[in-house]
Design a protein around this motif. Structure first.
Motif, short mmCIF file in Angstrom:
data_model
loop_
_atom_site.label_atom_id
_atom_site.label_comp_id
_atom_site.label_asym_id
_atom_site.label_seq_id
_atom_site.Cartn_x
_atom_site.Cartn_y
_atom_site.Cartn_z
N MET A 1 87.19 -18.62 -14.83
CA MET A 1 88.39 -18.03 -14.30
C MET A 1 88.34 -16.51 -14.46
SD MET A 1 91.14 -18.46 -12.64
CE MET A 1 91.50 -20.17 -12.57
N LYS A 2 87.88 -16.06 -15.63
CA LYS A 2 87.78 -14.62 -15.90
C LYS A 2 86.89 -13.96 -14.86
CE LYS A 2 85.87 -11.46 -19.20
NZ LYS A 2 84.99 -11.26 -20.27
N THR A 3 85.76 -14.58 -14.55
CA THR A 3 84.83 -14.02 -13.59
C THR A 3 85.42 -14.00 -12.19
OG1 THR A 3 83.02 -14.88 -14.93
CG2 THR A 3 82.48 -14.24 -12.68
N ALA A 4 86.13 -15.07 -11.82
CA ALA A 4 86.75 -15.13 -10.49
C ALA A 4 87.80 -14.04 -10.33
CB ALA A 4 87.39 -16.51 -10.28
N ILE A 5 88.62 -13.82 -11.35
CA ILE A 5 89.63 -12.76 -11.29
C ILE A 5 88.95 -11.41 -11.16
CG2 ILE A 5 91.40 -11.56 -12.64
CD1 ILE A 5 92.19 -14.31 -13.78
N GLY A 6 87.89 -11.20 -11.94
CA GLY A 6 87.16 -9.94 -11.87
C GLY A 6 86.57 -9.67 -10.50
N ARG A 7 86.01 -10.69 -9.88
CA ARG A 7 85.39 -10.51 -8.56
C ARG A 7 86.44 -10.31 -7.47
NH1 ARG A 7 80.77 -15.19 -8.93
NH2 ARG A 7 79.40 -14.06 -10.33
N LEU A 8 87.54 -11.04 -7.54
CA LEU A 8 88.56 -10.94 -6.50
C LEU A 8 89.36 -9.64 -6.58
CD1 LEU A 8 89.97 -14.58 -6.46
CD2 LEU A 8 88.74 -13.44 -4.62
N PHE A 9 89.71 -9.23 -7.79
CA PHE A 9 90.62 -8.10 -7.95
C PHE A 9 89.98 -6.87 -8.57
CE2 PHE A 9 93.13 -12.03 -8.10
CZ PHE A 9 93.93 -11.81 -6.98
N ILE A 10 88.69 -6.95 -8.89
CA ILE A 10 87.93 -5.84 -9.47
C ILE A 10 88.65 -5.28 -10.70
CG2 ILE A 10 86.68 -3.71 -8.97
CD1 ILE A 10 86.88 -4.54 -6.00
N VAL A 11 88.98 -6.17 -11.62
CA VAL A 11 89.56 -5.81 -12.91
C VAL A 11 88.83 -6.60 -13.99
CG1 VAL A 11 91.86 -5.25 -12.04
CG2 VAL A 11 91.35 -7.58 -12.74
N SER A 12 88.93 -6.16 -15.21
CA SER A 12 88.26 -6.84 -16.30
C SER A 12 89.28 -7.22 -17.37
CB SER A 12 87.21 -5.92 -16.91
OG SER A 12 86.58 -6.55 -18.00
N TYR A 13 89.32 -8.49 -17.72
CA TYR A 13 90.18 -9.00 -18.77
C TYR A 13 89.33 -9.68 -19.82
CZ TYR A 13 94.39 -8.52 -15.88
OH TYR A 13 95.42 -8.03 -15.14
N THR A 14 89.82 -9.72 -21.06
CA THR A 14 89.18 -10.53 -22.09
C THR A 14 89.56 -11.97 -21.80
OG1 THR A 14 91.07 -10.40 -23.57
CG2 THR A 14 89.37 -8.69 -23.82
N VAL A 15 88.91 -12.91 -22.48
CA VAL A 15 89.25 -14.33 -22.29
C VAL A 15 90.70 -14.56 -22.70
CG1 VAL A 15 88.72 -16.68 -23.01
CG2 VAL A 15 86.86 -15.08 -22.58
N GLU A 16 91.10 -13.98 -23.83
CA GLU A 16 92.48 -14.14 -24.29
C GLU A 16 93.45 -13.52 -23.30
OE1 GLU A 16 95.39 -12.75 -27.92
OE2 GLU A 16 93.23 -12.70 -28.23
N GLY A 17 93.12 -12.35 -22.78
CA GLY A 17 93.97 -11.69 -21.80
C GLY A 17 94.10 -12.49 -20.52
N THR A 18 93.01 -13.15 -20.12
CA THR A 18 93.04 -13.99 -18.93
C THR A 18 94.01 -15.14 -19.11
OG1 THR A 18 90.72 -13.46 -18.48
CG2 THR A 18 91.61 -15.40 -17.38
N TRP A 19 93.96 -15.82 -20.27
CA TRP A 19 94.87 -16.94 -20.51
C TRP A 19 96.32 -16.48 -20.60
CZ3 TRP A 19 93.71 -21.30 -18.85
CH2 TRP A 19 92.39 -21.75 -18.88
N ARG A 20 96.54 -15.31 -21.19
CA ARG A 20 97.92 -14.78 -21.24
C ARG A 20 98.44 -14.51 -19.84
NH1 ARG A 20 98.32 -10.52 -26.26
NH2 ARG A 20 97.82 -12.03 -27.88
#
Length: 75
Positions: A1-20
């Protein structure tokens, strides 16, 4: 999920940040109620034993004898 968000929106989140982020928008962890028919337990065990140790991130090492990640104060 983290990778998909990064590719779609060109942002970087930590795993914890992604779940939040996902929880904030009402998403939750979903787990199947029963195992899939196609699941190959032997292949899963082989992957856990041989592939996972190579791809997981290595632990960061700290200086020998120092438990803090900050440097001691020099006087």
């Amino acid at each position: 999920m983290k990778t998909a968000i990064g590719r779609l929106f060109i942002v970087s989140y930590t795993v914890e940040g992604t779940w939040r982020l996902l929880r904030r928008y009402g998403w939750s962890w979903q787990q199947p109620t029963r195992p899939t028919i196609e699941r190959d337990d032997d292949a899963v065990e082989l992957w856990k034993r041989e592939v996972w140790p190579r791809v997981r991130a290595p632990r960061r090492r700290t200086a020998v004898g120092w438990s803090s990640r900050t440097r001691p104060v020099s006087r």
